[in-house]
Write an enzyme that holds these catalytic residues in place. Structure first.
Site, PDB file in Angstrom:
ATOM      1  CG  ASP A  82       2.270  -2.211  -0.506  1.00 20.57           C
ATOM      2  OD1 ASP A  82       1.339  -1.397  -0.417  1.00 20.57           O
ATOM      3  OD2 ASP A  82       2.898  -2.631   0.479  1.00 20.57           O
ATOM      4  CG  ASP A  84      -2.809  -2.374  -0.529  1.00 22.69           C
ATOM      5  OD1 ASP A  84      -2.387  -3.533  -0.403  1.00 22.69           O
ATOM      6  OD2 ASP A  84      -2.270  -1.389  -0.002  1.00 22.69           O
ATOM      7  CG  ASP A 163      -5.624   4.121   8.408  1.00 20.78           C
ATOM      8  OD1 ASP A 163      -5.885   4.422   7.235  1.00 20.78           O
ATOM      9  OD2 ASP A 163      -4.539   3.595   8.742  1.00 20.78           O
TER      10      ASP A 163
HETATM   11  P1  ATP Z   1       2.093   1.938   2.943  1.00 17.87           P
HETATM   12  O1  ATP Z   1       1.823   0.751   2.066  1.00 17.87           O
HETATM   13  O2  ATP Z   1       2.940   2.987   2.367  1.00 17.87           O
HETATM   14  O3  ATP Z   1       2.499   1.542   4.331  1.00 17.87           O
HETATM   15  P2  ATP Z   1      -0.781   2.192   2.955  1.00 17.87           P
HETATM   16  O4  ATP Z   1      -1.680   3.351   3.233  1.00 17.87           O
HETATM   17  O5  ATP Z   1      -0.947   1.514   1.647  1.00 17.87           O
HETATM   18  O6  ATP Z   1       0.702   2.698   3.171  1.00 17.87           O
HETATM   19  P3  ATP Z   1      -1.223  -0.372   4.113  1.00 17.87           P
HETATM   20  O7  ATP Z   1      -0.819  -0.852   5.450  1.00 17.87           O
HETATM   21  O8  ATP Z   1      -0.609  -0.952   2.892  1.00 17.87           O
HETATM   22  O9  ATP Z   1      -1.011   1.195   4.132  1.00 17.87           O
HETATM   23  O10 ATP Z   1      -2.801  -0.519   4.028  1.00 17.87           O
HETATM   24  C1  ATP Z   1      -3.548  -0.242   2.860  1.00 17.87           C
HETATM   25  C2  ATP Z   1      -4.802   0.521   3.223  1.00 17.87           C
HETATM   26  O11 ATP Z   1      -5.619  -0.263   4.105  1.00 17.87           O
HETATM   27  C3  ATP Z   1      -4.569   1.823   3.972  1.00 17.87           C
HETATM   28  O12 ATP Z   1      -4.301   2.900   3.120  1.00 17.87           O
HETATM   29  C4  ATP Z   1      -5.876   1.992   4.703  1.00 17.87           C
HETATM   30  O13 ATP Z   1      -6.862   2.474   3.833  1.00 17.87           O
HETATM   31  C5  ATP Z   1      -6.237   0.563   5.077  1.00 17.87           C
HETATM   32  N1  ATP Z   1      -5.706   0.192   6.403  1.00 17.87           N
HETATM   33  C6  ATP Z   1      -4.548  -0.440   6.668  1.00 17.87           C
HETATM   34  N2  ATP Z   1      -4.370  -0.621   7.977  1.00 17.87           N
HETATM   35  C7  ATP Z   1      -5.454  -0.080   8.564  1.00 17.87           C
HETATM   36  C8  ATP Z   1      -5.872   0.046   9.916  1.00 17.87           C
HETATM   37  N3  ATP Z   1      -5.137  -0.403  10.915  1.00 17.87           N
HETATM   38  N4  ATP Z   1      -7.072   0.638  10.139  1.00 17.87           N
HETATM   39  C9  ATP Z   1      -7.838   1.082   9.122  1.00 17.87           C
HETATM   40  N5  ATP Z   1      -7.493   1.010   7.851  1.00 17.87           N
HETATM   41  C10 ATP Z   1      -6.320   0.427   7.552  1.00 17.87           C
HETATM   42 MG    MG Z   2       0.091  -0.169   0.979  1.00 16.25          MG
END
Ligand code: ATP
Ligand code: MG
Length: 453
Positions: A82, A84, A163
């Site tokens: 997705d 963001d 993170d």
């Molecule tokens: P994916 O969508 O493939 O799971 P993602 O890195 O995009 O990976 P998301 O859960 O969609 O992960 O979150 C988007 C972003 O928000 C992350 O890349 C990170 O920068 C931040 N983020 C999400 N969860 C956390 C957390 N628990 N602590 C700190 N930052 C976070």
């Molecule tokens: Mg994501």
């Protein structure tokens, strides 16, 4: 073999001098800016909806950047799950710009902009919580866990709240450059997962980051940097503080990205699996069948996902808990309880116990129980009701389950083959598990567990 990462535009890879110029210190952490011609992201790889959101925010005078997995995965040549968006507009200001949006979350306020089935999540830059902010905006629990995170800040501050360094990559719609913080660009190149800041503090703030570390390492094929890895085994019990509903969301992500088998081995290795599935972890210690069943379940899940088939969480959950259910059922039968009743009671107890760590919603626990119940009915091959069973909504899953049990070493007297032949004679029968249980039409709400607490 290491994958080739097309992160840099090979035609215009930055030379030494340029690289130096690109890196400049910011308030907290070094920021590296990679101009548009020096990285591999092009707008054609970004969803139309995400571009619309970025452009509208930008036109309204706000900063607008793609962030997180959308940038990371595109740079790695993978399809992001997705997209963001991060901005300096407040959630209320974002909501005003988009009619098709809604404000969500209390502990971590966000805006979802909805385009049919696609949802673009827009988050306002966060600052580190500090004492001067009211408890309403930010709050930390006794053990350092972040309970609320609504203090807005700058992009530099926002990066430090994320993170992993490879998740603190931003793609700026203003000039199409990529902004990397805290060595994220180097970590991406070296396929390294590194937490930003002090790992112990960051895990304490949000213990789910330990699960995210394992998930991203497996999904991306990255290794965990030493300091990021070191505290995990010791801090694994902190997962007990996480609400069971959030852990349910997390285990779906853990086991449904196509690397479940490896993820499982890593969770086991760091003692995280026992925090998630204590009953299964117990069983694994003395039950070879359970070991084989769990590994085969995840291996099969991976094969299905990689070949584009859908998988249902209730199938792997039914498998993870089956050895415990089976053992309890035997114990109750030994005490004289009839099999059906014993199974029913065992199933209820095991699910209730599991719910203390991971809350399995009814729409999954009901089919799990149906699969288990059918394990008692399928062996009755002399029954005249065999044909009837073929149209049971859970027949296909229960049949696959029989095959899985046999594959894992259980001696069932050729039961799988019997049902294979029976279906061949009486087919065509029920569609395969994937067709039968197509995920329910997703409402356009990208359900997210609240982050960072
Ligand atoms: P994916 O969508 O493939 O799971 P993602 O890195 O995009 O990976 P998301 O859960 O969609 O992960 O979150 C988007 C972003 O928000 C992350 O890349 C990170 O920068 C931040 N983020 C999400 N969860 C956390 C957390 N628990 N602590 C700190 N930052 C976070
Ligand atoms: Mg994501």
């Amino acid at each position: 073999m290491k994958r080739l990462i097309p992160l840099i535009n090979p035609l215009k890879a930055p030379g030494r001098a340029l690289k130096k110029w690109l890196t400049k210190p910011s308030s907290n952490a070094p920021l590296t800016i990679i101009p548009r011609d020096h990285h591999s992201i092009s707008r054609s790889q970004i969803s139309e909806s995400a571009l619309k959101v970025l452009y509208r925010l930008h036109k309204a005078g706000y900063q607008a950047l793609l962030v997180g997995g959308g940038v990371r995965d595109t740079l790695l040549g993978m399809q992001p799950k997705d997209f963001d968006v991060a901005t300096n507009a407040t959630p209320e200001q974002v909501a005003k710009l988009f009619r098709n949006s809604r404000l969500i979350g209390r502990r971590f306020k966000l805006v979802h902009v909805v385009f049919g089935r696609e949802v673009i999540e827009v988050a306002t830059f966060r600052a580190p919580p500090s004492e001067e902010h009211s408890a309403k905006q930010s709050a930390t629990g006794d053990q350092g866990m972040i309970l609320r995170d609504n203090v807005y800040g700058s992009k530099d501050e926002d990066a430090m709240r994320r993170d992993f360094t490879v998740n603190a990559l931003y793609y700026d719609i203003a000039d199409f450059s990529v902004h990397a913080y805290a060595g994220g660009w180097d970590d991406l190149k070296h396929q390294r997962l590194r937490l930003i800041g002090d790992p112990e503090v960051r895990y304490r703030e949000d213990p789910v980051r330990m699960l995210r570390a394992i998930r991203f390492a497996a999904k991306l094929g990255f290794s965990l940097e030493q300091e990021t890895e070191r505290p995990i085994a010791m801090m694994a019990p902190l997962l007990q503080q996480i609400p069971p509903a959030r852990l349910f969301e997390e285990i779906l992500k853990l086991f449904l990205h196509g690397q479940a088998e490896q993820t499982f081995e890593q969770l086991l290795h760091y003692g995280l699996f026992a925090e998630l599935f204590p009953q299964t972890a117990e069983q694994l210690q003395h039950d070879d069948f359970c070991q084989a069943l769990v590994r085969n379940t995840f291996a099969n899940t991976d094969v299905r996902i990689r070949s584009g088939k859908s998988v249902t969480p209730y199938f792997f959950l039914a498998a993870l808990l089956w050895p415990t259910v089976n053992q309890r059922m035997q114990q109750l039968q030994d005490k004289g309880m009839p099999p059906q009743q014993a199974l029913h009671k065992a199933a209820e107890r095991v699910i209730a116990q599991q719910a203390r760590t991971i809350a399995i919603p009814k729409r999954f626990s009901i089919p799990m129980k149906e699969i288990w119940e059918l394990q008692l009915r399928l062996p009755k091959t002399r029954s005249r009701r065999c044909e009837e069973l073929l149209s049971h909504p859970r027949f296909r899953a229960a049949y696959d389950f029989v095959l899985l049990r046999e594959q894992s070493g259980e001696e069932l007297d050729g039961l799988g083959q019997w049902w294979t032949d029976f279906q061949a004679q009486h087919g065509p029968v029920t569609p395969s598990r994937s067709d039968n249980d197509k995920p329910r039409k997703r409402r356009p709400n990208r359900r997210r567990s609240p982050r960072r607490n």
